[in-house]
Design a protein around this motif. Structure first.
Motif, mmCIF file in Angstrom:
data_model
loop_
_atom_site.group_PDB
_atom_site.id
_atom_site.type_symbol
_atom_site.label_atom_id
_atom_site.label_comp_id
_atom_site.label_asym_id
_atom_site.label_seq_id
_atom_site.Cartn_x
_atom_site.Cartn_y
_atom_site.Cartn_z
ATOM 1 N N UNK A 29 31.069 39.974 49.323
ATOM 2 C CA UNK A 29 31.922 41.082 48.908
ATOM 3 C C UNK A 29 31.318 41.946 47.812
ATOM 4 N N UNK A 30 32.108 42.862 47.336
ATOM 5 C CA UNK A 30 31.629 43.867 46.384
ATOM 6 C C UNK A 30 31.444 43.357 44.962
ATOM 7 N N UNK A 31 31.920 42.154 44.652
ATOM 8 C CA UNK A 31 31.691 41.612 43.305
ATOM 9 C C UNK A 31 30.219 41.268 43.081
ATOM 10 N N UNK A 32 29.541 40.921 44.141
ATOM 11 C CA UNK A 32 28.146 40.502 44.048
ATOM 12 C C UNK A 32 28.046 39.003 43.891
ATOM 13 N N UNK A 33 27.048 38.441 44.526
ATOM 14 C CA UNK A 33 26.896 36.987 44.536
ATOM 15 C C UNK A 33 26.683 36.422 43.137
ATOM 16 N N UNK A 34 25.972 37.132 42.281
ATOM 17 C CA UNK A 34 25.703 36.599 40.942
ATOM 18 C C UNK A 34 26.973 36.442 40.121
ATOM 19 N N UNK A 110 44.353 42.964 31.511
ATOM 20 C CA UNK A 110 44.087 44.397 31.349
ATOM 21 C C UNK A 110 42.609 44.764 31.262
ATOM 22 N N UNK A 111 41.770 43.998 30.557
ATOM 23 C CA UNK A 111 40.340 44.368 30.527
ATOM 24 C C UNK A 111 39.677 44.380 31.907
ATOM 25 N N UNK A 112 40.227 43.650 32.855
ATOM 26 C CA UNK A 112 39.680 43.670 34.204
ATOM 27 C C UNK A 112 39.747 45.070 34.799
ATOM 28 N N UNK A 113 40.809 45.799 34.481
ATOM 29 C CA UNK A 113 41.036 47.135 35.041
ATOM 30 C C UNK A 113 39.940 48.128 34.620
ATOM 31 N N UNK A 115 36.747 47.410 34.509
ATOM 32 C CA UNK A 115 35.474 47.078 35.143
ATOM 33 C C UNK A 115 35.559 46.829 36.644
ATOM 34 N N UNK A 116 36.759 46.636 37.169
ATOM 35 C CA UNK A 116 36.918 46.247 38.569
ATOM 36 C C UNK A 116 38.004 47.074 39.248
ATOM 37 N N UNK A 117 37.821 47.305 40.547
ATOM 38 C CA UNK A 117 38.872 47.925 41.356
ATOM 39 C C UNK A 117 39.961 46.875 41.603
ATOM 40 N N UNK A 118 41.090 47.322 42.106
ATOM 41 C CA UNK A 118 42.164 46.379 42.432
ATOM 42 C C UNK A 118 41.692 45.348 43.465
ATOM 43 N N UNK A 119 40.936 45.793 44.467
ATOM 44 C CA UNK A 119 40.427 44.868 45.481
ATOM 45 C C UNK A 119 39.469 43.855 44.852
ATOM 46 N N UNK A 120 38.653 44.300 43.915
ATOM 47 C CA UNK A 120 37.735 43.380 43.246
ATOM 48 C C UNK A 120 38.485 42.378 42.368
ATOM 49 N N UNK A 121 39.542 42.815 41.711
ATOM 50 C CA UNK A 121 40.358 41.882 40.922
ATOM 51 C C UNK A 121 40.986 40.841 41.838
ATOM 52 N N UNK A 122 41.435 41.282 42.986
ATOM 53 C CA UNK A 122 41.984 40.353 43.964
ATOM 54 C C UNK A 122 40.910 39.353 44.409
ATOM 55 N N UNK A 123 39.720 39.849 44.752
ATOM 56 C CA UNK A 123 38.625 38.964 45.149
ATOM 57 C C UNK A 123 38.256 37.998 44.029
#
Length: 143
Positions: A29-34, A110-113, A115-123
């Motif tokens: 996915x878009x988070x990246x394997x690392x 809140x800090x997640x918002x 750096x990440x899209x909603x889909x990335x936060x879900x992932x």
């Protein structure tokens, strides 16, 4: 080394395959394997899963992560090796791993918002949940 209590992967193949399918989706996915592997490693540190610690540290080294960064993971809050995006993800990983005693406060979410899209936060939330499930299987069944 102790004997594995039950071969959970063969006793519950459909359930185990579901976990593996989720993992495959997350690492592609878009988070990246690392980042996914870094979160997996931190969750495994918290849960004391020796099997997963070895597996995810090895995966990160093979992906090119510096050993110095891996060595500082437990102290990520004060380490210069981690950027703000990684720190937000690691904070979320820690709070969700300790969710029964700490909840999931807005101050960590809140800090997640930033750096990440909603889909990335879900992932990311799925990745944390998945590694907690794998850790509980590995520790509980003495993998």
């Amino acid at each position: 080394m102790s004997q594995m209590r039950l071969p959970f992967a063969t006793l519950s193949p459909a359930a185990y395959e579901g976990l593996l399918t989720t993992n495959n989706a997350l690492v592609k996915g878009s988070l990246g394997i690392s980042l996914v592997e870094l979160v997996y490693l931190r969750v495994s540190q918290i849960n004391g899963c020796a099997y997963c610690l070895g597996k995810h540290a090895k995966a990160l080294r093979e992906a090119g992560m510096a050993q110095a960064k891996l060595d500082c993971l437990a102290g990520w809050r004060i380490s210069e090796h981690f950027d703000a995006r990684e720190k937000a993800a690691l904070a979320w990983a820690e709070i969700l791993t300790h969710v029964s005693s700490q909840g999931a406060p807005d101050a960590v979410y809140q800090p997640l918002k930033e750096h990440f899209s909603d889909a990335q936060i879900s992932d990311l939330t799925f990745a944390i949940s998945l590694m907690n499930a794998f850790n509980r299987l590995a520790v509980g069944m003495q993998l």
